[in-house]
Design a protein around this motif. Structure first.
Motif, short mmCIF file in Angstrom:
data_model
loop_
_atom_site.label_atom_id
_atom_site.label_comp_id
_atom_site.label_asym_id
_atom_site.label_seq_id
_atom_site.Cartn_x
_atom_site.Cartn_y
_atom_site.Cartn_z
N VAL A 89 0.83 -1.21 0.00
CA VAL A 89 0.00 0.00 0.00
C VAL A 89 0.86 1.26 0.00
O VAL A 89 0.50 2.27 -0.63
N CYS A 90 2.01 1.23 0.68
CA CYS A 90 2.86 2.42 0.70
C CYS A 90 3.48 2.69 -0.67
O CYS A 90 3.85 3.83 -0.97
N ALA A 91 3.58 1.68 -1.52
CA ALA A 91 4.11 1.88 -2.86
C ALA A 91 3.05 2.40 -3.83
O ALA A 91 3.39 2.97 -4.86
N ARG A 92 1.77 2.26 -3.49
CA ARG A 92 0.71 2.62 -4.42
C ARG A 92 -0.03 3.89 -4.05
O ARG A 92 -0.52 4.60 -4.93
N THR A 121 -0.94 8.44 0.77
CA THR A 121 -1.09 8.54 2.22
C THR A 121 -1.52 7.18 2.76
O THR A 121 -2.50 6.60 2.28
N VAL A 122 -0.76 6.70 3.77
CA VAL A 122 -1.08 5.46 4.48
C VAL A 122 -0.95 5.75 5.96
O VAL A 122 0.12 6.11 6.45
N LEU A 123 -2.05 5.60 6.69
CA LEU A 123 -2.07 5.85 8.13
C LEU A 123 -2.62 4.61 8.83
O LEU A 123 -3.67 4.09 8.45
N LYS A 143 4.97 11.60 -0.17
CA LYS A 143 4.11 10.56 0.36
C LYS A 143 4.28 10.43 1.86
O LYS A 143 5.34 10.73 2.41
N ILE A 144 3.22 9.96 2.51
CA ILE A 144 3.22 9.71 3.95
C ILE A 144 2.86 8.25 4.17
O ILE A 144 1.81 7.79 3.71
N CYS A 145 3.74 7.53 4.88
CA CYS A 145 3.49 6.12 5.20
C CYS A 145 3.78 5.93 6.69
O CYS A 145 4.95 5.79 7.08
N GLN A 146 2.74 5.98 7.51
CA GLN A 146 2.88 5.86 8.96
C GLN A 146 2.01 4.71 9.44
O GLN A 146 0.81 4.85 9.67
N TRP A 147 2.64 3.57 9.56
CA TRP A 147 1.95 2.37 10.01
C TRP A 147 2.97 1.50 10.72
O TRP A 147 3.87 0.95 10.09
#
Length: 355
Positions: free
Chosen positions: A257-260, A263-265, A289-293
């Motif tokens: 999901v972070c590659a596609r 924003t990923v929260l 991009k934001i990838c915080q998981w």
């Protein structure tokens, strides 16, 4: 013959209107009939019979009848399908009903042509019918919207989106590509196929994190989707925030999901996404991009209530008791003598686990 009223009353007894009024009425009607030749002529003309004056050769009645104009027949009603005449034509500046309807159709704005995304998102990829544009308060809504009901896998299997998600076409297309290209192989590695996508939230006109007065969320622009789990056909469920799910499995979802998405929260981001994963395609400068998981480790096992069993290599309890008694029998040092210092036990630093 002599007669009188008294004798007549004795001979023909009558009273009231029978002897006084009715004879007079009959006499007056007879006089009017014989003295007015026009009345019977008019009545005869209406009935289609010759008047009595014609029968007796009254010249004046014949002349009066000849002077009267012949009756003019009324025209037949105009057929409904007859072409319009000059009186039926509209006045200058007016339109006929047919012309008015045609002008209204021409004045109505034509629907915009389908976008490239709409043409690419066919029924072979997803079941996503188009819906009308939404223009809500505060900028809510958007254009080129679809209702994503299911994703079609390469083997024609359907991955149902429950409930159906209201998204922009670009966001719906990104979700479909993610399921088809990444999640389908992941499910195949587990010996099954993806059957359902658990949709926690899609389009909703609100601020970020539902905070009053906050900036408009990407959910309000129909550009975001909250996912809780992916269900497989064999009954297994991949809950993206469940710490009992293998960490490696959740990490594979994280990387995909972070590659596609831009924003990923998830858990550990801001406290609002501990039980689901937020995905959107928000546009930022330089494609930032934001990838915080944070993919947490499995929870530690709870310590048992009973003490652990005694190790086998531990000395017998009697030997341990004698050693304790020997230590107590050691004499105290005499005056002036000092006991050699004992090395204090070192404290082991307890390493804190970070999750």
């Amino acid at each position: 013959m002599n007669s009188s009223v008294e004798k007549a009353s004795r001979k023909w007894p009558c009273s009231g209107s029978a002897c006084g009024e009715w004879p007079m009425v009959v006499v007056a009607a007879a006089l009017l009939t014989f003295c007015s030749p026009a009345a019977p002529a008019e009545a005869a003309r209406k009935s289609g019979q010759a008047p009595w004056s014609d029968l007796f050769g009254d010249s004046r009645s014949k002349a009066r009848r000849a002077a009267l104009p012949a009756p003019v027949p009324l025209p037949k009603p105009r057929p409904a399908d007859a072409p319009p005449t000059g009186s039926d034509k509209p006045a200058a500046g007016e339109q006929t009903p047919a012309e008015a309807d045609k002008a209204a159709e021409q004045a109505a704005p034509a629907p915009p042509p389908p976008t490239a995304c709409r043409l690419a998102l066919t029924e072979e990829i997803a079941i996503a019918p188009s819906i009308p544009d939404i223009h809500g308060v505060g900028g809510c809504g958007g254009e080129d919207l679809v209702r994503l009901e299911a994703v079609v896998l390469r083997d024609k299997r359907l991955v149902s989106v429950k409930p159906a998600a209201i998204l922009r076409c670009a966001m719906a297309s990104a979700i479909a590509d993610w399921i088809r290209a990444d999640m389908a192989p992941l499910a195949a590695s587990l010996g099954s196929v993806v059957s359902d996508l658990d949709n926690f939230d899609s389009f909703e006109c609100r601020g970020r994190n539902r905070v009053v007065g906050a900036r408009l969320s990407e959910h309000g622009r129909a550009n975001a989707l909250d996912v809780r789990a992916l269900k497989l056909a064999n009954g297994q469920s991949i809950s993206l925030t469940d710490r009992t799910v293998p960490r490696e499995l959740r990490e594979r979802v994280l990387y995909s999901v972070c590659a596609r998405f831009s924003t990923v929260l998830g858990p550990g981001s801001d406290g609002y996404h501990e039980d689901h994963i937020h995905l959107d395609l928000m546009e930022r400068r330089n494609n930032y991009k934001i990838c915080q998981w944070n993919v947490w480790d499995p929870l530690p096992q709870i310590a048992p209530l009973l003490p652990a069993e005694r190790p086998e290599e531990a000395p017998p309890r009697e030997v341990a008791a004698k050693s304790d008694a020997a230590k107590s029998d050691t004499p105290e040092p005499a005056a002036g003598e000092t006991r050699p210092p004992t090395k204090p036990p070192t404290k082991k630093r307890r390493q804190s686990q970070r999750f």
